[in-house]
Motif scaffolding. Structure first.
Motif: not given
Length: 111
Positions: A59-70
């Motif tokens: 249902l969601v996908s994540a991409t790296p965004s700095g030190r977190e994942r978006r």
């Protein structure tokens, strides 16, 4: 039903916190666990665990965004979930109509 029921998908959307997370992610066009935790009554760690469940369900996908994942909602998978919910709802409506007809026939037979 035209689509097979996906238990992982149903389990993922069965939790009110995860449904709220999906709403927030859709409204804000994505977000991080930290941002979501500021809007929900659970810790950042709990949000991260919920996001993992949503991710495994597709249902969601994540991409790296700095030190977190978006995280972003996978709209195709969400549409699949909606189709499954509609299909199951229609099947239950049909079952309830059959039960109602049987009950009415029994009641008429007792009068």
């Amino acid at each position: 039903m035209s689509t097979a029921v996906d238990d992982t998908l149903w389990s993922a959307v069965g939790d009110p916190i995860r449904r709220r997370m999906l709403d927030l992610l859709l409204a804000e066009n994505g977000g991080t666990a930290t941002a979501l935790s500021k809007q929900l009554p659970v810790t950042r760690q709990a949000v991260a665990k919920h996001l993992g469940v949503l991710d495994r369900a597709g249902l969601v996908s994540a991409t790296p965004s700095g030190r977190e994942r978006r995280y972003r909602v996978d709209e195709a998978q969400l549409a699949r979930a909606v189709a499954q919910l509609s299909s199951v709802g229609a099947a239950w409506d049909a079952r309830l109509q059959r039960i109602k007809r049987i009950a009415e026939a029994i009641q008429r037979g007792q009068e």
